[in-house]
Design a protein around this motif. Structure first.
Motif, short mmCIF file in Angstrom:
data_model
loop_
_atom_site.label_atom_id
_atom_site.label_comp_id
_atom_site.label_asym_id
_atom_site.label_seq_id
_atom_site.Cartn_x
_atom_site.Cartn_y
_atom_site.Cartn_z
N UNK A 99 27.62 -26.11 -90.18
CA UNK A 99 27.08 -25.02 -89.34
C UNK A 99 25.59 -24.81 -89.57
N UNK A 103 22.60 -25.21 -86.79
CA UNK A 103 21.64 -24.15 -86.48
C UNK A 103 20.20 -24.56 -86.81
N UNK A 236 28.39 -29.71 -80.10
CA UNK A 236 28.51 -28.29 -79.75
C UNK A 236 29.92 -27.77 -79.89
N UNK B 52 29.46 -15.75 -85.05
CA UNK B 52 29.47 -17.19 -84.72
C UNK B 52 29.30 -17.40 -83.21
N UNK B 55 25.73 -16.80 -82.37
CA UNK B 55 24.90 -17.92 -82.84
C UNK B 55 25.09 -19.17 -81.99
N UNK B 57 27.83 -21.03 -82.27
CA UNK B 57 28.67 -21.95 -83.04
C UNK B 57 30.11 -21.97 -82.53
N UNK B 59 32.61 -20.82 -78.88
CA UNK B 59 32.61 -20.33 -77.50
C UNK B 59 33.46 -19.06 -77.41
#
Lengths: 237, 210
Positions: A99, A103, A236, B52, B55, B57, B59
């Protein structure tokens, strides 16, 4: 994006610089943990020793050697690679760094960095396995240049194919088995081409234009191009 | 348009469910620069999941999140460069030292790297002496401090802090307060926590358990 307080990128930042950062980090991490290197080399060396002791240089008729040696060499290289190359993305997931990387880095830069790292591992593997195999098996190669270029270009193809599969299986269960199942059909055409090329190189016949090398190069270019489009979608998810 | 209004975030009617179980629904809010929002709620209420989703990360099952720069939406591809995040589930690289971790995140973000600059950042969280120690050998509090620095090294307009005070002592908590106060001047902060002190930094609270 370059104005104000939030200057998030320098003007000289490129995908290549960011990919190199990922590659250097992976190489440094691998140098300190030796996880993938150990897995690959243990598999490669044990297979090579088993093959050289059980078959050796004297149990195969001379006429069959060019083909059978090429098959054995690529079986060792491909399956050794399978034992370690899946780690490139899986280790990020297992360590909890995935993660933070998502980012921080652009997807294509991550893919290129991981590809460079897998190619580095494959290069090291081929550097050790190919000369050892030639020495142990008494592999006579008539066209050394063609053989070397074949091994290198097929290595690039193998790295490109396995890197995108490694990314695809990261968040699945039974990753090891899935990696082999998905990689094998993808790599098979390349493997057959590499075997044919190495056989021709050993025999020293019909090597004009290096057709297998060109096929391996085309495979590599296609695989990297498709991966660069596909990877952001995988990343993604 | 002044500095405070350059960045904003709009969270519009976000819902999330996992295999039929609804976690939360209808979460909407807007923030502009200077705002600090706390997201509270029982364990399992979806605080971390909401962060999340913001962000990018994860959906959402429904709804949308948009970050704006001078009123123009930032593309989802670019979103990571406009936010920094700290979460208990995140880890930096165990096999790199503290300063190597910072160097890596500088380079991979396309920022220019200087060792002295990184040492200054480490000094801010009291890790200068441990700069060349492997992250894997850090204590949990030291790891949390480095994660905080990693999240702000690109000076993001949006800072997401998921239980930022976990494993931190009073000095560490003071660092968090300092970071939030600085962020209040230039950006937006969203804190997910149930700790009174952390929730107390916020101007507004959304309670997911209500």
């Amino acid at each position: 994006m370059k104005k104000g307080r939030w200057v998030t990128r320098t003007g000289s930042s490129t995908y290549l610089n960011e990919a190199l950062a990922v590659w250097i980090r992976d190489v440094r991490g691998e140098f300190r943990t030796r996880y993938a290197v150990n897995a690959i080399l243990m598999f490669a060396v044990t297979t090579l020793i088993a093959v050289s002791f059980s078959i050796g240089a004297y149990r195969i008729e001379d006429a069959q050697k060019p083909f059978l040696y090429a098959v054995l060499l690529w079986v060792i290289i491909v399956f050794s690679a399978f034992s370690g190359l899946s780690r490139s993305f899986v280790k990020e997931e297992e360590a909890g760094t995935m993660d933070v990387l998502k980012l921080s880095a652009r997807p294509r830069a991550v893919f290129l960095g991981k590809l460079f790292f897998n190619l580095t591992l494959l290069g090291a593997l081929e550097l050790i396995i190919v000369p050892t195999f030639i020495m142990f098996m008494g592999y006579d190669i008539a066209s050394t240049g063609f053989f070397l270029v074949m091994v290198i270009t097929a290595g690039f193809g193998l790295g490109a194919g396995t890197t995108i599969v490694a990314a695809m299986i990261t968040q699945t269960g039974a990753r090891g088995a899935l990696f082999s199942v998905l990689s094998f059909p993808l790599i098979l055409p390349l493997m057959i081409t590499a075997i044919k090329g190495c056989e021709r190189a050993a025999l020293g016949i019909a090597t004009a234009g290096w057709p297998e090398v060109r096929i391996a190069l085309a495979y590599t270019v296609i695989m990297i191009t498709v991966s660069l489009f596909l990877f952001p979608l995988i990343w993604e998810e | 348009m002044n500095e405070r209004n350059q960045y904003s975030i709009k969270v519009d009617n976000i819902s999330k469910h996992f295999t039929g179980n609804l976690l939360f629904k209808g979460i909407s809010f807007q923030l502009i620069c200077g705002d600090v929002l706390a997201i509270a709620g029982w364990n399992g209420s979806g605080k971390s999941t909401l962060l999340r989703i913001i962000a990018g990360l994860m959906r959402p099952s429904a709804g949308d999140v948009e970050i704006f720069h001078k009123g123009t939406p930032i593309s989802k591809d670019e979103r990571p460069f406009f936010l920094g995040m700290v979460a208990p589930a995140f880890s930096l690289y165990n096999e790199l030292t503290g300063i190597e971790n910072l160097a890596f995140f500088h380079k991979v973000r396309g920022l220019s790297y200087e060792r002295q600059g990184c040492l200054t950042l480490l000094d801010r969280v009291g890790l200068t002496v441990e700069a060349d120690k492997l992250y894997g050998k850090y204590s949990s509090g030291m790891k949390q401090r480095l994660k905080l620095i990693q999240a702000i090294l690109h000076k993001p307009p949006l800072l997401l802090l998921d239980e930022p005070g976990s494993n931190l002592d009073s000095k560490g908590m003071a660092v968090i307060e300092d970071i939030i106060n600085e962020q209040r001047l230039f950006g937006m902060t969203i804190i997910a926590s149930n700790e009174k002190r952390e929730v107390g930094y916020a101007d507004r609270i959304i309670n997911l358990s209500e």
